[in-house]
Write a protein that holds these residues in place. Structure first.
Motif, PDB file in Angstrom:
ATOM      1  N   LEU A 150       0.910  -1.024   0.259  1.00  0.00           N
ATOM      2  CA  LEU A 150      -0.177  -0.451   0.048  1.00  0.00           C
ATOM      3  C   LEU A 150       0.612   1.788  -0.259  1.00  0.00           C
ATOM      4  O   LEU A 150       2.174   1.096   0.654  1.00  0.00           O
ATOM      5  CB  LEU A 150      -0.714  -0.323   1.131  1.00  0.00           C
ATOM      6  CG  LEU A 150      -1.655  -0.982   1.369  1.00  0.00           C
ATOM      7  CD1 LEU A 150      -2.866  -1.235   2.878  1.00  0.00           C
ATOM      8  CD2 LEU A 150      -3.046  -1.865  -0.003  1.00  0.00           C
ATOM      9  N   THR A 151       0.323   2.485  -0.508  1.00  0.00           N
ATOM     10  CA  THR A 151       0.671   3.901  -0.719  1.00  0.00           C
ATOM     11  C   THR A 151       1.016   4.554   0.722  1.00  0.00           C
ATOM     12  O   THR A 151       1.432   5.186   1.216  1.00  0.00           O
ATOM     13  CB  THR A 151       0.236   4.453  -1.337  1.00  0.00           C
ATOM     14  OG1 THR A 151      -1.053   4.631  -1.257  1.00  0.00           O
ATOM     15  CG2 THR A 151       0.658   3.920  -3.215  1.00  0.00           C
ATOM     16  N   GLY A 152       0.093   4.170   1.461  1.00  0.00           N
ATOM     17  CA  GLY A 152      -0.384   4.799   2.316  1.00  0.00           C
ATOM     18  C   GLY A 152       0.628   4.483   4.011  1.00  0.00           C
ATOM     19  O   GLY A 152       1.710   4.330   3.891  1.00  0.00           O
ATOM     20  N   PRO A 153       0.180   5.137   4.854  1.00  0.00           N
ATOM     21  CA  PRO A 153       0.626   4.923   6.180  1.00  0.00           C
ATOM     22  C   PRO A 153       0.726   3.472   7.723  1.00  0.00           C
ATOM     23  O   PRO A 153       1.141   3.719   7.805  1.00  0.00           O
ATOM     24  CB  PRO A 153       0.160   6.320   7.613  1.00  0.00           C
ATOM     25  CG  PRO A 153      -1.593   5.799   6.940  1.00  0.00           C
ATOM     26  CD  PRO A 153      -1.602   5.614   5.335  1.00  0.00           C
ATOM     27  N   LEU A 154      -0.017   2.824   6.494  1.00  0.00           N
ATOM     28  CA  LEU A 154       0.011   1.226   7.709  1.00  0.00           C
ATOM     29  C   LEU A 154       0.722   0.635   7.659  1.00  0.00           C
ATOM     30  O   LEU A 154       1.890   0.425   6.687  1.00  0.00           O
ATOM     31  CB  LEU A 154      -1.323   0.386   6.592  1.00  0.00           C
ATOM     32  CG  LEU A 154      -1.703  -0.416   7.775  1.00  0.00           C
ATOM     33  CD1 LEU A 154      -2.563  -0.399   7.965  1.00  0.00           C
ATOM     34  CD2 LEU A 154      -2.890  -1.789   6.817  1.00  0.00           C
ATOM     35  N   ARG A 155       1.092   0.405   8.703  1.00  0.00           N
ATOM     36  CA  ARG A 155       2.846  -0.218   8.617  1.00  0.00           C
ATOM     37  C   ARG A 155       2.344  -2.025   8.663  1.00  0.00           C
ATOM     38  O   ARG A 155       1.918  -2.294   8.024  1.00  0.00           O
ATOM     39  CB  ARG A 155       3.189  -0.064   9.056  1.00  0.00           C
ATOM     40  CG  ARG A 155       3.402   1.781   9.161  1.00  0.00           C
ATOM     41  CD  ARG A 155       4.620   1.809   7.565  1.00  0.00           C
ATOM     42  NE  ARG A 155       4.820   3.241   7.743  1.00  0.00           N
ATOM     43  CZ  ARG A 155       4.164   3.712   6.481  1.00  0.00           C
ATOM     44  NH1 ARG A 155       3.481   2.622   5.417  1.00  0.00           N
ATOM     45  NH2 ARG A 155       5.086   4.635   6.314  1.00  0.00           N
ATOM     46  N   THR A 156       2.949  -2.782   9.972  1.00  0.00           N
ATOM     47  CA  THR A 156       2.854  -3.118  10.564  1.00  0.00           C
ATOM     48  C   THR A 156       1.291  -3.878  10.792  1.00  0.00           C
ATOM     49  O   THR A 156       0.668  -3.540  11.372  1.00  0.00           O
ATOM     50  CB  THR A 156       3.738  -4.315  11.886  1.00  0.00           C
ATOM     51  OG1 THR A 156       5.054  -4.064  11.357  1.00  0.00           O
ATOM     52  CG2 THR A 156       3.911  -5.930  11.952  1.00  0.00           C
ATOM     53  N   VAL A 157       1.329  -5.667  10.613  1.00  0.00           N
ATOM     54  CA  VAL A 157      -0.481  -6.411  10.151  1.00  0.00           C
ATOM     55  C   VAL A 157       0.114  -7.593  11.219  1.00  0.00           C
ATOM     56  O   VAL A 157       0.995  -8.248  10.480  1.00  0.00           O
ATOM     57  CB  VAL A 157      -0.988  -6.680   9.420  1.00  0.00           C
ATOM     58  CG1 VAL A 157      -2.232  -6.979   9.715  1.00  0.00           C
ATOM     59  CG2 VAL A 157      -0.669  -4.598   9.045  1.00  0.00           C
ATOM     60  N   PHE A 222      -5.278 -11.778  19.882  1.00  0.00           N
ATOM     61  CA  PHE A 222      -5.667 -10.580  19.078  1.00  0.00           C
ATOM     62  C   PHE A 222      -4.832 -10.199  17.622  1.00  0.00           C
ATOM     63  O   PHE A 222      -3.741 -10.427  17.381  1.00  0.00           O
ATOM     64  CB  PHE A 222      -5.676  -9.450  19.722  1.00  0.00           C
ATOM     65  CG  PHE A 222      -4.338  -9.116  20.652  1.00  0.00           C
ATOM     66  CD1 PHE A 222      -3.621  -8.195  20.095  1.00  0.00           C
ATOM     67  CD2 PHE A 222      -3.829  -9.807  22.095  1.00  0.00           C
ATOM     68  CE1 PHE A 222      -1.969  -7.713  20.280  1.00  0.00           C
ATOM     69  CE2 PHE A 222      -2.144  -9.230  21.953  1.00  0.00           C
ATOM     70  CZ  PHE A 222      -1.754  -8.307  21.552  1.00  0.00           C
ATOM     71  N   PHE A 223      -5.691  -8.984  17.007  1.00  0.00           N
ATOM     72  CA  PHE A 223      -5.272  -8.608  15.354  1.00  0.00           C
ATOM     73  C   PHE A 223      -4.446  -7.537  15.957  1.00  0.00           C
ATOM     74  O   PHE A 223      -5.342  -7.174  16.469  1.00  0.00           O
ATOM     75  CB  PHE A 223      -6.368  -8.768  14.636  1.00  0.00           C
ATOM     76  CG  PHE A 223      -6.448  -7.971  13.215  1.00  0.00           C
ATOM     77  CD1 PHE A 223      -5.667  -8.712  12.104  1.00  0.00           C
ATOM     78  CD2 PHE A 223      -6.240  -6.408  13.068  1.00  0.00           C
ATOM     79  CE1 PHE A 223      -5.365  -7.818  11.258  1.00  0.00           C
ATOM     80  CE2 PHE A 223      -6.206  -5.619  12.195  1.00  0.00           C
ATOM     81  CZ  PHE A 223      -5.533  -6.306  11.364  1.00  0.00           C
ATOM     82  N   HIS A 224      -3.651  -7.002  15.427  1.00  0.00           N
ATOM     83  CA  HIS A 224      -3.061  -5.446  15.291  1.00  0.00           C
ATOM     84  C   HIS A 224      -2.001  -5.022  14.598  1.00  0.00           C
ATOM     85  O   HIS A 224      -2.064  -5.729  14.004  1.00  0.00           O
ATOM     86  CB  HIS A 224      -1.666  -5.896  16.675  1.00  0.00           C
ATOM     87  CG  HIS A 224      -1.358  -4.477  17.022  1.00  0.00           C
ATOM     88  ND1 HIS A 224       0.090  -5.042  18.211  1.00  0.00           N
ATOM     89  CD2 HIS A 224      -1.567  -3.756  16.978  1.00  0.00           C
ATOM     90  CE1 HIS A 224       0.493  -3.796  18.580  1.00  0.00           C
ATOM     91  NE2 HIS A 224      -0.556  -2.756  17.863  1.00  0.00           N
ATOM     92  N   ALA A 225      -3.118  -4.027  14.100  1.00  0.00           N
ATOM     93  CA  ALA A 225      -2.247  -2.927  12.834  1.00  0.00           C
ATOM     94  C   ALA A 225      -1.926  -1.937  13.834  1.00  0.00           C
ATOM     95  O   ALA A 225      -1.791  -1.707  14.776  1.00  0.00           O
ATOM     96  CB  ALA A 225      -2.924  -2.273  12.227  1.00  0.00           C
ATOM     97  N   ALA A 226      -0.688  -1.247  13.294  1.00  0.00           N
ATOM     98  CA  ALA A 226      -0.500  -0.435  13.533  1.00  0.00           C
ATOM     99  C   ALA A 226       0.403   0.549  12.210  1.00  0.00           C
ATOM    100  O   ALA A 226       0.110   0.429  10.755  1.00  0.00           O
ATOM    101  CB  ALA A 226       1.235  -0.430  14.184  1.00  0.00           C
TER     102      ALA A 226
END
Length: 234
Positions: A150-157, A222-226
């Motif tokens: 992705l191009t945006g700010p989402l990092r580690t999932v 748990f699911f974790h997105a940064a």
């Protein structure tokens, strides 16, 4: 308010008819939205389809999106190409991609949606939809670096498992976080308060906040997105 951890759950969803112009019934709830956060979130949501249900195909012309399959089996179409998906899979959908989801199983299909702002490519480098999608078994293959797709700010999932009595700190410094409990029970301590958490509970941490998550007697998953957020945005 942007100085408090947002706690939500999926126990009172709204009924939706004709999601993305598809016929039939679905369920949906919003767990967090951009008005309470500093980063490039649009929303964190939970969605549900009955057996045979469809979330219609639609084009992502402004935002990027992550789906994480919580339960059931389905088929996601990415720019006309079908892909089988099941619980534990993550789907990243980049800018300029068309996607839709169908429940192909005998049980309800439920998934998380994380919708985010995108960074459009320059006109001389148009977005290629097939290069801006990925389907990944998060439970089987470990963490995913969303910035490679992705191009945006989402990092580690990632999916995180804590043993019985185990604990972990989540600090929103330079990042914001969203957490969704997928199994087990526990407690979360944030801003001086303790809350019980179980499957279907979410925590979203604005910049500058923190939480301590502690597993109950059966452990917790748990699911974790940064999401990357420069500190000066606060």
């Amino acid at each position: 308010m942007r100085d408090a951890v947002v706690v939500a759950d999926v126990h009172t969803p709204a009924d939706v008819h004709g999601v993305h112009a598809a016929k039939g019934h679905s369920r949906w709830t919003c767990l967090a939205r951009r008005t309470g956060l500093y980063g490039g979130w649009e929303a964190v949501e939970w969605a549900w389809l009955p057996p045979g249900g469809v979330s219609g195909e639609h084009l992502h012309s402004r935002t990027e999106e992550l789906y994480f399959l919580l339960s059931g089996r389905g088929e996601i179409t990415l720019d006309g190409r079908p892909h089988a998906v099941r619980a534990g899979d993550t789907v990243l959908t980049g800018l300029g991609t068309r996607h839709g989801l169908r429940n192909t199983g005998r049980r309800p299909l439920a998934w998380l949606v994380v919708e985010l702002t995108a960074t459009p490519a320059p006109k001389e480098q148009p977005v290629n939809g097939h290069r801006s999608t990925v389907v990944r078994d998060l439970r089987g293959h470990g963490p995913l670096d969303a910035s490679t797709v992705l191009t945006g700010p989402l990092r580690t999932v990632r999916l995180t498992q804590l043993p019985p009595g185990g604990g972990t700190a989540i600090d929103a410094h330079g990042e914001e976080h969203t957490v969704f409990v997928t199994g087990g029970t526990g407690t979360a301590r944030a801003t001086g308060s303790h809350v019980s958490v179980a499957r279907g509970t979410s925590l979203t941490l604005p910049l500058g906040t923190s939480a301590w998550l502690n597993a109950g007697p059966e452990g917790i998953e748990f699911f974790h997105a940064a999401l990357d957020v420069p500190e000066d945005q606060s």
